[in-house]
Every structure is written in C-alpha cells, then in structure tokens.
Scaffold this active site. Sequence first.
Site, PDB file in Angstrom:
ATOM      1  N   GLY A   1      -4.869   0.427  10.375  1.00  0.00           N
ATOM      2  CA  GLY A   1      -6.202   0.914  10.036  1.00  0.00           C
ATOM      3  C   GLY A   1      -7.272  -0.150  10.231  1.00  0.00           C
TER       4      GLY A   1
ATOM      5  N   ARG B   1      -0.998   2.528  15.471  1.00  0.00           N
ATOM      6  CA  ARG B   1       0.037   2.385  14.441  1.00  0.00           C
ATOM      7  C   ARG B   1       1.461   2.378  15.013  1.00  0.00           C
ATOM      8  NH1 ARG B   1      -1.942   2.259   9.435  1.00  0.00           N
ATOM      9  NH2 ARG B   1      -3.881   3.326   8.904  1.00  0.00           N
TER      10      ARG B   1
ATOM     11  N   ASP C   1       3.389  -4.434   6.970  1.00  0.00           N
ATOM     12  CA  ASP C   1       4.408  -4.011   7.934  1.00  0.00           C
ATOM     13  C   ASP C   1       4.227  -4.699   9.281  1.00  0.00           C
ATOM     14  OD1 ASP C   1       5.917  -2.349   6.338  1.00  0.00           O
ATOM     15  OD2 ASP C   1       4.593  -0.628   6.656  1.00  0.00           O
TER      16      ASP C   1
ATOM     17  N   LYS D   1      -4.620  -8.521   7.402  1.00  0.00           N
ATOM     18  CA  LYS D   1      -5.676  -7.505   7.447  1.00  0.00           C
ATOM     19  C   LYS D   1      -5.303  -6.288   6.615  1.00  0.00           C
ATOM     20  CE  LYS D   1      -4.988  -3.986   9.080  1.00  0.00           C
ATOM     21  NZ  LYS D   1      -4.548  -2.702   9.625  1.00  0.00           N
ATOM     22  N   THR D   2      -6.157  -5.719   5.886  1.00  0.00           N
ATOM     23  CA  THR D   2      -6.113  -4.362   5.328  1.00  0.00           C
ATOM     24  C   THR D   2      -7.141  -4.235   4.221  1.00  0.00           C
ATOM     25  OG1 THR D   2      -4.900  -2.609   4.222  1.00  0.00           O
ATOM     26  CG2 THR D   2      -4.113  -4.814   3.738  1.00  0.00           C
TER      27      THR D   2
ATOM     28  N   ASP E   1      -6.881  -2.257   1.975  1.00  0.00           N
ATOM     29  CA  ASP E   1      -6.141  -1.884   0.758  1.00  0.00           C
ATOM     30  C   ASP E   1      -5.939  -3.063  -0.196  1.00  0.00           C
ATOM     31  OD1 ASP E   1      -5.995   0.466   2.105  1.00  0.00           O
ATOM     32  OD2 ASP E   1      -3.841   0.429   2.453  1.00  0.00           O
TER      33      ASP E   1
HETATM   34  P1  FBP Z   1      -3.782  -0.293   6.949  1.00  0.00           P
HETATM   35  O1  FBP Z   1      -2.783  -0.455   5.844  1.00  0.00           O
HETATM   36  O2  FBP Z   1      -3.164  -0.115   8.271  1.00  0.00           O
HETATM   37  O3  FBP Z   1      -4.800  -1.386   6.934  1.00  0.00           O
HETATM   38  O4  FBP Z   1      -4.610   1.051   6.678  1.00  0.00           O
HETATM   39  C1  FBP Z   1      -5.159   1.303   5.450  1.00  0.00           C
HETATM   40  C2  FBP Z   1      -5.702   2.709   5.302  1.00  0.00           C
HETATM   41  O5  FBP Z   1      -7.102   2.685   5.430  1.00  0.00           O
HETATM   42  C3  FBP Z   1      -5.280   3.312   3.966  1.00  0.00           C
HETATM   43  O6  FBP Z   1      -6.157   2.941   2.940  1.00  0.00           O
HETATM   44  C4  FBP Z   1      -5.270   4.787   4.271  1.00  0.00           C
HETATM   45  O7  FBP Z   1      -4.384   5.482   3.431  1.00  0.00           O
HETATM   46  C5  FBP Z   1      -4.801   4.831   5.688  1.00  0.00           C
HETATM   47  O8  FBP Z   1      -5.179   3.604   6.271  1.00  0.00           O
HETATM   48  C6  FBP Z   1      -5.374   5.972   6.478  1.00  0.00           C
HETATM   49  O9  FBP Z   1      -4.765   6.001   7.718  1.00  0.00           O
HETATM   50  P2  FBP Z   1      -5.389   6.627   9.040  1.00  0.00           P
HETATM   51  O10 FBP Z   1      -6.338   5.630   9.579  1.00  0.00           O
HETATM   52  O11 FBP Z   1      -4.224   6.757   9.937  1.00  0.00           O
HETATM   53  O12 FBP Z   1      -6.063   7.899   8.665  1.00  0.00           O
END
Ligand code: FBP
Length: 551
Positions: free
Chosen positions: A80, A144, A175, A201-202, A204
């Site tokens: 993400g 992803r 991951d 990165k994230t 979250d």
């Molecule tokens: P990452 O863990 O890859 O940084 O993504 C975080 C996130 O934004 C989460 O908060 C959310 O649940 C998810 O990605 C949403 O995924 P997508 O971008 O595939 O809709």
Amino acid sequence: MKPMIKSPLQIARFEYRPKLPASLKGQVALSLGVPTQSVADQSDIKALFPNTYGMPLITFEAGKVKEYPVKNVGVILSGGQAPGGHNVIAGLYDGLKKLNPQNRLYGFLGGPSGLIEHQYIELTGELIDEYRNTGGFDIIGSGRTKLEEEWQYDKGAEICKKLDIHAIVIIGGDDSNTNACVLAEYYLQKKTGIQVIGCPKTIDGDLKNEMIETSFGFDTACKVYSELIGNIQRDASSAKKYWHFIRLMGRSASHIALECALQSQPNICIISEEVEAKEMTLSQVVEDVVQVIVKRADHGLNFGTILIPEGLIEFIPAMKKLIAELNDLLAHNTDFNALNTDDEKRQYVKGLLSKESCEVYRSLPKGIARQLTLDRDPHGNVQVSLIETEKLLIEMVAKRLAQLKAEGVYKGKFSAINHFFGYEGRCAIPSNFDADYTYSLGYTAAVLISEGKTGYMSSVRNLTAPAAEWIAGGVPITMMMNMERRHGKMKPVIQKALVRLDGAPFRFFATYRDQWAGETSEFLYPGPIQYYGPSEVCDLSTRTLQLESGK
Ligand code: FBP
C-alpha cells in the site's frame, strides 16, 4: 488565466530540502555493534539464515573521505502507498550519486512483479526532481505480488545481471521486508553478488521495534485523519445532532486509531488489541459504546465521535473464528466462485460453517456477512478495508438504544453518520517529518549498499529529537524475526507490532478516555498539516513516538 499544472504548494514543496542527520551530511564511517540475535526462535532462524544471521547493528558516524566502487541499484515499492515513498527514492538517488557519480538507479515498475517480469525504468535526476517531497508511489507504481519463490528470485537475478545491478532496495511493510531478508540470504547462498536492503514503510505503523521506531507514512496519514476528525468534531459540537462513527485504516493493528485519538481526543476510541485481551463479544463492544451515548444524552448531548480501527472484527474471538473458517472455506473455492447470487452464496457458506460460526454469520446484517466473503488478499486473508464495521456498529447500537428507550432508560435522540478514512491519507503530501525521515532512510540505504551490506533494514532512530540528532544505520533483518504459523506452515517472519496495552501511548489514552467521553468533551482540533512555520508546529512527530520516548 491558464489552468495550473502544479498547485502553489506543489511548486513550493519542490524547493524543500529535507533535513538529514548530522552523520549523513559529510563523509560517513560505520560503527559495528556486537553480533545480534533474532527476537525469538533463535536456533530456527539461525538455521534458515546461515549467512545473514547474527550480523551486527550498524551506526553511522562522521568519517574520512573514501572511494566507493560503482553500485547500480534497483528499487521496488511494495504494498500500500505511504506518504514519503518518493523521498526514499530521492534520498537513495542523491546518496548513490554522492558516493559515486557513476552509480545508476533503476526502478522496477508496479511493485515486486516488475523485478520478476523485467519491467523497469532508469530513474534519472530529472525524473526524480519531479517527485521530490510529493505523496504517492506513482513514480514507479507499487503492487502486492509476493516475492517468495525461488524461480522469482532467479528471474530477479537475471535482470540484475543484465543491467549490472548490484543491489535491490525493497520499500515495504513487514511481509515485504521478510521477503527481502529471504532474498538477501538466497542471493548470498547462490553467490550472485546482489545485495538486498529493506526500508520500513506502512501507514499502519505496525512495522516497529526497538530499532525501528516507526514506519514511514504513519505520521502524515495520522495527521490527515486527525485533521478530518477534528473538523468533524467541530461540526458535531456546532450542529449538536449527529454521532459520527469513523473507521480508520490500519489493517490488524490499532496504531492509527490510537494516534488519532491522542491527537483529537474523541468521545470513544475502540482499540482492537484491548477488545481481544478482554475477550469481548461484539455485544459487549456495542454495550460500551451505548453507555457513553446514554450518559451524554442524559446531559442533553446527542452527538459525539467514535473511532473504530478497521481490523476490529478480527479481534472479537467469535468473529475471528468465523473469519478463519471463511478464509479456509473460500481459499481457491471454485464452487463458491461459480455461484451467481448473494443468496446462493449465503446458503452455500452456511452449509459449510461450524454450528457456532454459522450462528454468528446468521446474526450479522446481510451486507456485512456478504462483505466477509469478498475476495481475499494475496495472503488469503479477508480484506478488512472492505468491511464496513462502522455501519455494523451503527446498526447494532441503534437497535440497543431503541430497546433502552422502550425501557425508559434512554431519552435521547440517536442519529448517526458513518465515515471511513484510509485512502485519503495514504498519498498525502508528506509532512516535514515524513519528508525528512524518508529521505534519510533512502540516503542510509545508499550508504549501506556502497559499504557492501546485505540483509539489513535501513534504520533512522532518535526521531523525537531534531533531525540533525537522528541516528542513522542498519539493522539486520534477521534480528526482527520469529517463527509463526502461516497457512498451516511454520515460517520465519518479522514480528508484527500491535498496540501494546502496557505501552505509554495506550496507557495515556486509558487514563484520559473517560474524561474525553464525558459531558464536557475535550475535543482537539489539530488542523491541517503545516509545512512551513514554527518548528514546534511543522516538524512535530506523532504523539505515539513522543509518548514512547518518554516525552
Ligand atoms: P501496507 O501494509 O501494504 O502498507 O498497506 C496498508 C493498507 O493501507 C491497510 O491499512 C489497508 O487495510 C490496506 O492497505 C488496503 O489495501 P489496498 O490498497 O489493497 O486496498
């Protein structure tokens, strides 16, 4: 008047020069610590990573002029979006060019699949200049695809050989960094000469530990959401007629919800990790919310704000069991996928669930039950961002309040509005903190590569101090690993950091939440991110970081 190509802020941000730790401003020397160990399961991790286990921590300090060999590098954005990704690339580019002007940087397109499918571009200074201090991952795109099979590693080595790439930088979450570690080990075993460096990165905020104080993007995303929450709180206190149920991204962990609560002081913030620790049922979660609403109604206050972490339902034991059963049941299930209507799908699922989970499934509003059976992510997990938990809670709270009204206990008026904040913050223009932090992470990666290191994560610490005092270096990725069961098999993975109930941010929140819930409300209005102005306003780190560092 001509239409604008760039907004005034975009133009101004191009001029922004990210602040660097003092150790990265001149010549850099490496200080090596003692050998490290993984956080748990040491013998298993050591056996799986014979070449990269036990490496020392690296800290940068001022050094002497040194000549570095040419190192061409490939960079990948994984998963993400998170504000600051472009600045990691800019810092990496500037660092590489400073260490040896012959160095070249390539970007693999669309995430890890770009490495496997040999989709890439050369990142030139001119192109990078367009993206300095901007949000988004659009310079090379993200994806992803999981890098976890040997044929993928071999395809990667093939393109590296063709382009004379000596190192790969993977910018990703837990991951992706786990996969970076496996890739580093594999390339060492195969003597490919390709180094691998990870970057945390994230949005979250769940990739953190003793050495990685925070993942990038968390700061900006939380500031964007907190601004919106503050605005809603002003509206709520002005109109005095709505309860706002606000779901916040963050996947499993509640770090975003907690940080936003610390920044905006809402009436209620649910923390999934606490719900799990107390083994609460969905009805108990609803009851807690209802109590606050009833109490405020007694004081004539029929409005307020409730923050809900997006992963909440996975932390409610009965729901967790239901979701686990659904994950197994839906994995590669062609029969289910061939069904046409929602009703057929519902009947099919009900027929295969255990008695207990079937009851939970049937008790859910149909819309939510359907969302639980939507497509899984590449890891086979339910996509929590697609489940409208805030609507589920509104429905259940409304039902309970109606009962209490009939009993004469509740005399208020309940009108609710639902919100979901996630994508709004993931590509925001990075705050000064994220712009500086990411640039430093990228620059650090360039130094680690030029020094011949592999299997390290770029690390910048002491983040609540001014940037000049930040401590840059590298952390062996194996140090963050333990063994966990994934899809029925024990695997080495980086430990995901959930909200710690004994941690300072949660304890602070727990001390004040009753006060914030009560009739006086103590809403805060953080306002928009400030990019210019006094340092105490525009260089501020998150409350989480401040509390964790004892501030
Ligand atoms: P990452 O863990 O890859 O940084 O993504 C975080 C996130 O934004 C989460 O908060 C959310 O649940 C998810 O990605 C949403 O995924 P997508 O971008 O595939 O809709």
